[in-house]
Design an enzyme around this catalytic site. Structure first.
Site, mmCIF file in Angstrom:
data_model
loop_
_atom_site.group_PDB
_atom_site.id
_atom_site.type_symbol
_atom_site.label_atom_id
_atom_site.label_comp_id
_atom_site.label_asym_id
_atom_site.label_seq_id
_atom_site.Cartn_x
_atom_site.Cartn_y
_atom_site.Cartn_z
ATOM 1 N N ASN A 271 7.946 6.781 9.188
ATOM 2 C CA ASN A 271 7.550 7.339 10.485
ATOM 3 C C ASN A 271 7.860 6.277 11.542
ATOM 4 O O ASN A 271 7.162 5.275 11.636
ATOM 5 C CB ASN A 271 6.052 7.679 10.451
ATOM 6 C CG ASN A 271 5.542 8.249 11.770
ATOM 7 O OD1 ASN A 271 5.996 7.862 12.845
ATOM 8 N ND2 ASN A 271 4.593 9.160 11.673
ATOM 9 N N GLY B 118 0.818 -1.203 0.000
ATOM 10 C CA GLY B 118 0.000 0.000 0.000
ATOM 11 C C GLY B 118 0.856 1.259 0.000
ATOM 12 O O GLY B 118 0.848 2.050 -0.946
ATOM 13 N N ARG C 76 13.771 2.593 3.793
ATOM 14 C CA ARG C 76 13.785 3.806 4.616
ATOM 15 C C ARG C 76 12.468 3.897 5.384
ATOM 16 O O ARG C 76 11.399 3.667 4.822
ATOM 17 C CB ARG C 76 13.944 4.997 3.687
ATOM 18 C CG ARG C 76 14.129 6.313 4.350
ATOM 19 C CD ARG C 76 14.548 7.323 3.268
ATOM 20 N NE ARG C 76 14.198 8.667 3.644
ATOM 21 C CZ ARG C 76 13.528 9.501 2.865
ATOM 22 N NH1 ARG C 76 13.127 9.125 1.668
ATOM 23 N NH2 ARG C 76 13.267 10.725 3.280
ATOM 24 N N GLN D 79 3.449 -0.907 13.754
ATOM 25 C CA GLN D 79 3.102 -1.948 12.777
ATOM 26 C C GLN D 79 3.821 -3.262 13.068
ATOM 27 O O GLN D 79 3.204 -4.321 13.083
ATOM 28 C CB GLN D 79 3.516 -1.499 11.371
ATOM 29 C CG GLN D 79 2.440 -0.801 10.607
ATOM 30 C CD GLN D 79 1.550 -1.803 9.900
ATOM 31 O OE1 GLN D 79 1.242 -2.865 10.404
ATOM 32 N NE2 GLN D 79 1.131 -1.447 8.717
ATOM 33 N N GLY E 89 3.970 -4.098 6.463
ATOM 34 C CA GLY E 89 2.738 -4.546 7.096
ATOM 35 C C GLY E 89 2.777 -5.997 7.560
ATOM 36 O O GLY E 89 2.057 -6.370 8.478
ATOM 37 N N GLU E 90 3.576 -6.832 6.938
ATOM 38 C CA GLU E 90 3.463 -8.269 7.180
ATOM 39 C C GLU E 90 4.722 -8.919 7.746
ATOM 40 O O GLU E 90 4.652 -9.987 8.337
ATOM 41 C CB GLU E 90 3.091 -8.979 5.873
ATOM 42 C CG GLU E 90 2.393 -8.039 4.943
ATOM 43 C CD GLU E 90 1.228 -8.596 4.142
ATOM 44 O OE1 GLU E 90 0.554 -9.506 4.610
ATOM 45 O OE2 GLU E 90 1.015 -8.076 3.042
HETATM 46 MO MO1 MOS Z 1 -2.526 -8.391 3.512
HETATM 47 S S1 MOS Z 1 -2.642 -10.201 4.382
HETATM 48 O O1 MOS Z 1 -2.102 -8.670 1.933
HETATM 49 O O2 MOS Z 1 -3.921 -7.553 3.836
#
Ligand code: MOS
Length: 706
Positions: free
Chosen positions: A587, A508, A584, A594, A659-660
């Site tokens: 924030n 994202g 980089r 996260q 995120g993951e």
């Molecule tokens: Mo993620 S598990 O691609 O929202």
């Protein structure tokens, strides 16, 4: 190492822009938005896993107070069967179209009434009869319907002579690892409010990408995409469970079409468990061969996962085996097993999370067999180029993560013999794991307007599912425009803002930042023009293709210390430390939040989470927060998480997604620590009390026998 950026908004630890709205309850979610003349829908779902609806008797329900009507397969609007998700056509979108029941939890009807209470009461009065057919929920790699998984994410690995390398190995570990079905458990249950107006569909929906939901709805209804308007301004978590077009918005749009009123569907927690996607079960076999000095000769990763025949999905468990270690032979085989289950989908760190549990547990087992430090074993097998593809790596700071993590954790002082530390009755152990998660960028559109008052408005169909995307993108735009963040306003969460990738796949922020950075560059070239407002719009679709073909991943090293009570089987994580290389950092405050959240999810996976199905019905036996355990505050130790200096050369600003990666390596680190504490390997998640207790008892028994 990197073009050192001038100090700006990127890199500053700013709190979330909408934080105050959220903690004061002023941020509207999909079920909060006031809409005049609103009606409410309540789902009635199947209690059998496979069969056909014979009859739905709504006579009682239709006479109950406030009931507007009942929608089922006999009277529901027809939907275009070509509608699909990221992977292609998706049968789970074809709600109320026929009498076939594909899984327990499948919506059979929607009762619509003036209030949610009335709809719920009438739903309970609906009499559904169906013909039950035998179902199959049993994940077995040798299942007759098992088939090779789609290779849409990349080909299987087949390098070197696997058999010869295994035969030449001093040590061969071959073990089977299992991970359960899991539910995303986002704080905000799925909800949507939908209405039609002059052949335009409007929806306020809880999802991870308003634009892609609008695309799916447009196909379902065979209307122009421009006539579908999806908003999702605030979303209370997704983790992949809101990545697709959800049943709430499909059913809401159907009911509002049928009854000519805006309709809201707000799922209960039990409905979220029963009717929205989950992480699939996996059954994996790892075979790893090594020389006596710890050089890996062979890695063979076979993984099977549960799938529904309704839609394609890839639980890409085998990717890390092609990325993390050099070995003379690497083979991967991913198998999909279609079962009569809720269609699975991505859940945080999809593929990599169950896959790393197998790979990083097996690597630890190799170290055990070699009597070698598991960190040292990993350091000894670092590849210079991507092992299977031969592609050069983009930035790859995994060794820095390991070394810095080990230093902070005090790894060097560890006695690697299992059962070597005790505190009273407790066994103490520590373990570690590393992993990677694929990074990259997808096309998006961004517009930036220079306003008359000197402010800049950034418009992008991005999604903030709780990550702080709005805040991060404000900083990115400010630096790209060369102005202070206080002059930038970011509008997101609306499909009318243009095509954009959603909040998913750890892509994202990179995708949106890329578009914003390009739009800012174009706008700056126009700023001499005194006309205001002045807007630049960029679609990155054609700009992304020119990036060099390098392996782009994020990396982690996670270290865990656990205590195990052999009398009760209780495992507690006492320390958890993660070092991450994610390009980089935009924030540090949000980024840490996260990855800490991700690590807690990994801890929860290691110790608690599993969807348990009643084999007779296929229904979830624990589809609520009483039965489905997720880590609570008391389970979570003080977590240390930090980032090594990193810069992604393929990104105009040096970014990668994060995120993951926090979730992916954590369960293996904890399982390895439990082995170190107890001397017993646990290859099935979660590490439940009964499993740990059984095994601890077995070890004690063996010792007595000796
Ligand atoms: Mo993620 S598990 O691609 O929202």
């Amino acid at each position: 190492m990197s073009p050192d950026p001038t100090p700006g908004a990127v890199g500053a630890p700013r709190p979330r822009i909408e934080g105050r709205l959220k903690v004061t309850g002023a941020a509207p979610y999909a079920a909060d938005v006031p809409v005049p003349d609103l009606a409410h829908g309540w789902m009635v779902t199947s209690t059998v896993s496979r069969g056909r609806v014979r009859d739905i008797d709504a006579s009682t329900a239709l006479g109950m107070p406030g009931v507007l009507g009942v929608l089922d397969h006999r009277n529901a609007p027809r939907l275009n069967p070509e509608a699909g998700n990221y992977f292609g056509p998706d049968g789970s979108l074809r709600l109320l179209q026929d009498e076939v029941i594909p899984y327990a939890g499948w919506p059979l009807a929607l009762v619509v009434a003036e209030t949610p209470e009335q709809a719920r009461a009438a739903a309970a009065a609906l009499r559904v009869t169906c013909d039950v057919e035998p179902h199959d929920l049993d994940l077995r790699p040798e299942h007759p319907a098992a088939r090779p998984a789609s290779t849409a994410f990349g080909p299987e690995a087949d390098t070197g002579d696997l058999d010869a390398e295994l035969a030449a190995s001093s040590v061969v570990v071959e073990e089977r690892y299992r991970t359960p079905e899991e539910s995303h458990c986002a704080m905000e249950p799925h909800a949507a409010t939908a209405w039609w107006d002059s052949d335009h569909l409007y929806a306020v929906d809880s999802n991870q990408g308003a634009f892609s939901v609008s695309q799916v709805l447009a196909v379902l209804w065979s209307v122009d995409r421009e006539r579908v308007h999806v908003r999702s301004e605030h979303v209370g978590g997704g983790f992949g469970g809101k990545g697709a077009c959800g049943p709430q918005v499909v059913l809401g749009s159907m009911a509002s079409r049928r009854f000519g009123r805006p309709v809201r569907i707000a799922m209960t927690r039990a409905q979220v468990f029963g009717t929205t996607s989950s992480r699939p079960r996996t059954d994996q076999v790892m075979t790893i061969g090594a020389d006596a000095d710890g050089r890996l000769r062979a890695i063979h990763h076979r993984a099977a996962y549960a799938l529904s025949p309704l839609s394609e999905y890839i639980e890409w468990c085998t990717e890390q085996a092609k990325i993390l270690y050099s070995a003379r032979a690497i083979r991967t085989r991913l198998t999909a097993v279609p079962l009569d289950i809720l269609p699975p989908a991505s859940m945080r760190g999809p593929g990599a999370t169950p896959g790393s549990f197998a790979l990083e547990s097996a690597i630890d087992e190799v170290a055990e067999r070699l009597d070698m430090d598991p960190l040292e074993l990993r350091l000894r097998n670092q590849p210079a180029v991507t092992p299977v593809s031969g592609k050069p790596f983009s930035t790859r700071r995994v060794v820095s993560c390991m070394r810095e993590g080990a230093r902070r954790f005090g790894w060097a002082a560890r006695d690697r013999r299992p059962r070597s530390r005790r505190e009273g009755p407790l066994l103490i152990g520590s373990g570690m794991a590393t992993t990677s998660f694929s990074a990259g960028v997808f096309p998006s559109t961004a517009s930036i307007t220079a306003e008359a008052d000197g402010a800049f408005t950034v418009s992008i169909g991005a999604s903030d599912i709780g990550t702080g995307a709005r805040t991060a993108l404000t900083a990115v735009a400010a630096d790209a425009l060369g102005v202070g963040a206080e002059r930038v306003r970011v509008r997101i969460g609306d499909s009318d803002l243009g095509m954009a990738w959603g909040a998913g796949g750890s892509r994202g922020t990179t995708s949106w930042s890329f578009a914003i950075t390009e739009a800012a560059r174009e706008l700056r070239q126009l700023l001499d023009d005194p006309v205001r407002p002045l807007t630049a719009t960029v679609d990155t679709t054609t700009r992304i293709d020119f990036q060099p073909d390098r392996e782009r991943q994020t990396y982690s090293a996670v270290f865990a210390e656990v205590t195990v009570d052999p009398a009760t089987g209780e495992v507690r994580v006492r320390r958890l430390l993660g070092m991450f290389a994610v390009g980089r950092v935009i924030n540090p405050l949000l980024a840490r939040s996260q990855v800490v959240g991700g690590m807690i999810m990994g801890l929860s996976m290691a110790l608690h989470e599993e969807s348990v199905r009643d084999p007779r019905t296929g229904l979830l036996a624990n589809g609520d927060f009483a039965g489905y355990h997720i880590a609570a505050h008391a389970d979570v130790p003080d977590i240390e998480a930090d980032f090594v200096a990193d810069y992604e050369p393929q990104d105009p600003s040096g970014f990668n997604g994060l995120g993951e990666i926090g979730t992916a390596g954590t369960a293996a680190a904890i399982a390895n620590a439990v082995w170190h504490a107890t001397g017993t390997r646990h290859r099935t998640l979660p590490l439940r009390l009964d499993r740990v207790l059984e095994q601890a008892t077995a070890v004690a028994g063996e010792r007595r026998a000796v």
